[in-house]
Design a protein around this motif. Structure first.
Motif, PDB file in Angstrom:
ATOM      1  N   MET A 181       0.846  -1.202   0.000  1.00 49.62           N
ATOM      2  CA  MET A 181       0.000   0.000   0.000  1.00 49.62           C
ATOM      3  C   MET A 181       0.880   1.250   0.000  1.00 49.62           C
ATOM      4  N   ALA A 182       0.519   2.221  -0.816  1.00 55.03           N
ATOM      5  CA  ALA A 182       1.316   3.437  -0.931  1.00 55.03           C
ATOM      6  C   ALA A 182       1.273   4.247   0.364  1.00 55.03           C
ATOM      7  N   PHE A 183       2.420   4.794   0.741  1.00 55.09           N
ATOM      8  CA  PHE A 183       2.525   5.609   1.950  1.00 55.09           C
ATOM      9  C   PHE A 183       1.784   6.923   1.729  1.00 55.09           C
ATOM     10  N   ASP A 184       0.914   7.275   2.665  1.00 54.62           N
ATOM     11  CA  ASP A 184       0.101   8.492   2.541  1.00 54.62           C
ATOM     12  C   ASP A 184       0.451   9.436   3.699  1.00 54.62           C
ATOM     13  N   PHE A 185       1.127  10.531   3.377  1.00 57.49           N
ATOM     14  CA  PHE A 185       1.536  11.483   4.406  1.00 57.49           C
ATOM     15  C   PHE A 185       0.348  12.013   5.199  1.00 57.49           C
ATOM     16  N   LYS A 186      -0.773  12.258   4.537  1.00 58.91           N
ATOM     17  CA  LYS A 186      -1.948  12.817   5.222  1.00 58.91           C
ATOM     18  C   LYS A 186      -2.451  11.877   6.308  1.00 58.91           C
ATOM     19  N   LYS A 187      -2.402  10.574   6.044  1.00 57.78           N
ATOM     20  CA  LYS A 187      -2.907   9.602   7.017  1.00 57.78           C
ATOM     21  C   LYS A 187      -1.882   9.317   8.108  1.00 57.78           C
ATOM     22  N   GLU A 188      -0.609   9.334   7.740  1.00 54.85           N
ATOM     23  CA  GLU A 188       0.441   9.011   8.713  1.00 54.85           C
ATOM     24  C   GLU A 188       0.748  10.183   9.642  1.00 54.85           C
ATOM     25  N   TYR A 189       0.491  11.399   9.163  1.00 55.69           N
ATOM     26  CA  TYR A 189       0.784  12.595   9.960  1.00 55.69           C
ATOM     27  C   TYR A 189      -0.461  13.480  10.046  1.00 55.69           C
ATOM     28  N   LYS A 190      -1.512  12.910  10.635  1.00 52.22           N
ATOM     29  CA  LYS A 190      -2.783  13.613  10.705  1.00 52.22           C
ATOM     30  C   LYS A 190      -2.694  14.924  11.480  1.00 52.22           C
ATOM     31  N   GLU A 191      -1.762  14.989  12.446  1.00 53.53           N
ATOM     32  CA  GLU A 191      -1.653  16.208  13.248  1.00 53.53           C
ATOM     33  C   GLU A 191      -1.231  17.404  12.405  1.00 53.53           C
ATOM     34  N   PHE A 192      -0.610  17.156  11.241  1.00 55.72           N
ATOM     35  CA  PHE A 192      -0.162  18.246  10.380  1.00 55.72           C
ATOM     36  C   PHE A 192      -1.119  18.530   9.226  1.00 55.72           C
ATOM     37  N   TYR A 193      -1.907  17.523   8.834  1.00 49.05           N
ATOM     38  CA  TYR A 193      -2.752  17.668   7.648  1.00 49.05           C
ATOM     39  C   TYR A 193      -4.255  17.694   7.939  1.00 49.05           C
ATOM     40  N   LEU A 194      -4.653  17.225   9.105  1.00 51.30           N
ATOM     41  CA  LEU A 194      -6.088  17.162   9.420  1.00 51.30           C
ATOM     42  C   LEU A 194      -6.363  17.753  10.801  1.00 51.30           C
ATOM     43  N   PRO A 195      -6.017  19.014  11.012  1.00 52.15           N
ATOM     44  CA  PRO A 195      -6.262  19.625  12.318  1.00 52.15           C
ATOM     45  C   PRO A 195      -7.732  19.967  12.511  1.00 52.15           C
ATOM     46  N   SER A 196      -8.076  20.308  13.722  1.00 50.02           N
ATOM     47  CA  SER A 196      -9.429  20.760  14.049  1.00 50.02           C
ATOM     48  C   SER A 196      -9.633  22.193  13.561  1.00 50.02           C
ATOM     49  N   LYS A 197     -10.893  22.598  13.495  1.00 50.26           N
ATOM     50  CA  LYS A 197     -11.191  24.006  13.211  1.00 50.26           C
ATOM     51  C   LYS A 197     -10.753  24.892  14.378  1.00 50.26           C
ATOM     52  N   LYS A 198     -10.624  24.265  15.550  1.00 50.97           N
ATOM     53  CA  LYS A 198     -10.177  25.000  16.727  1.00 50.97           C
ATOM     54  C   LYS A 198      -8.662  25.143  16.684  1.00 50.97           C
ATOM     55  N   PRO A 199      -8.126  26.350  16.810  1.00 51.39           N
ATOM     56  CA  PRO A 199      -6.674  26.546  16.737  1.00 51.39           C
ATOM     57  C   PRO A 199      -5.928  25.720  17.770  1.00 51.39           C
ATOM     58  N   GLN A 200      -4.715  25.316  17.397  1.00 53.62           N
ATOM     59  CA  GLN A 200      -3.878  24.542  18.300  1.00 53.62           C
ATOM     60  C   GLN A 200      -2.412  24.827  17.983  1.00 53.62           C
ATOM     61  N   ILE A 201      -1.560  24.641  18.998  1.00 51.52           N
ATOM     62  CA  ILE A 201      -0.125  24.801  18.821  1.00 51.52           C
ATOM     63  C   ILE A 201       0.461  23.463  18.390  1.00 51.52           C
ATOM     64  N   VAL A 202       1.372  23.508  17.419  1.00 52.66           N
ATOM     65  CA  VAL A 202       2.003  22.298  16.919  1.00 52.66           C
ATOM     66  C   VAL A 202       3.462  22.617  16.595  1.00 52.66           C
ATOM     67  N   THR A 203       4.342  21.651  16.817  1.00 47.42           N
ATOM     68  CA  THR A 203       5.745  21.805  16.445  1.00 47.42           C
ATOM     69  C   THR A 203       6.016  20.978  15.200  1.00 47.42           C
ATOM     70  N   VAL A 204       6.462  21.648  14.140  1.00 47.83           N
ATOM     71  CA  VAL A 204       6.658  21.007  12.838  1.00 47.83           C
ATOM     72  C   VAL A 204       8.154  20.915  12.552  1.00 47.83           C
ATOM     73  N   GLY A 205       8.650  19.698  12.449  1.00 54.38           N
ATOM     74  CA  GLY A 205      10.069  19.489  12.192  1.00 54.38           C
ATOM     75  C   GLY A 205      10.432  19.622  10.722  1.00 54.38           C
TER      76      GLY A 205
END
Length: 210
Positions: free
Chosen positions: A1-25
């Motif tokens: 199965m092909a690697f899907d960044f959106k599914k593997e890193y949901k915290e970066f691609y599928l955030p809530s409508k509510k703002p949140q702090i995130v650290t992106v490497g």
């Protein structure tokens, strides 16, 4: 199965409508730099997007040709992203689209090297007659950011940004824009196929402790 960044890193691609702090490497991207209104038909921005997708899919489909990329694994081509800046403006101003300075990007797996990129650009030129010489390989380390999911037309983004700014003020943060830390958008919807009011866009801003 092909690697899907959106599914593997949901915290970066599928955030809530509510703002949140995130650290992106650090992440690897193919990128094209330019300026001007992105909505101009056949303008520099839309040409850049065409180059990026052509190169991205050439890298992905290298598995079917003679070019072997060390460490290759099949992957879903990630969504288009953009880093935006305007002289004299903190963040962005939708009313001054002609002043945009942008870096349009598509994330790439870490196995892609400059050698592989040069090969892909040559393949696109040979097969499609498209000059992709402006495409470069870059690493971007965003660090600490605030992000939220915006649902709706691009011109309505200021409402979501206002929520993000309010969240920062309430939690002891402030925006930290600079030439290297810009307003960032990730386009999860294809505006050619999705109604404007349903378009999903991740908005991300660089921040620091106030």
């Amino acid at each position: 199965m092909a690697f899907d960044f959106k599914k593997e890193y949901k915290e970066f691609y599928l955030p809530s409508k509510k703002p949140q702090i995130v650290t992106v490497g650090p992440m690897s991207f193919i990128a094209v730099r330019g300026e001007g209104d992105p909505s101009v038909e056949d303008g520099a921005y839309k040409q850049a997007v065409g180059m990026l997708y052509a190169v991205a899919y050439t890298v992905k489909m290298s598995k079917k040709g003679d070019h072997r990329i060390e460490g290759y694994f099949d992957f879903v081509v990630p969504p288009l992203e953009g880093f935006w800046q305007q002289p004299g403006v903190e963040g962005f101003d939708c009313a001054r689209k002609q002043d945009f300075q942008w870096i349009s990007v598509i994330r790439m797996p870490d196995f892609v090297t400059d050698v592989d990129l040069d090969w892909a650009k040559g393949e696109v030129a040979r097969k499609k007659g498209v000059d992709c010489s402006k495409v470069e390989l870059v690493t971007i380390d965003e660090g600490e950011c605030v992000q939220a999911m915006h649902v709706g037309p691009y011109d309505d983004e200021p409402a979501t940004v206002a929520l993000m700014d309010a969240y920062l003020a309430e939690n002891g943060y402030e925006n930290d824009f600079s030439d290297t830390r810009r307003h960032h958008e990730i386009y999860l919807s294809d505006p050619r196929r999705v109604a404007p009011e349903k378009c999903k866009t991740v908005i991300r801003h660089p921040v620091r402790r106030a």
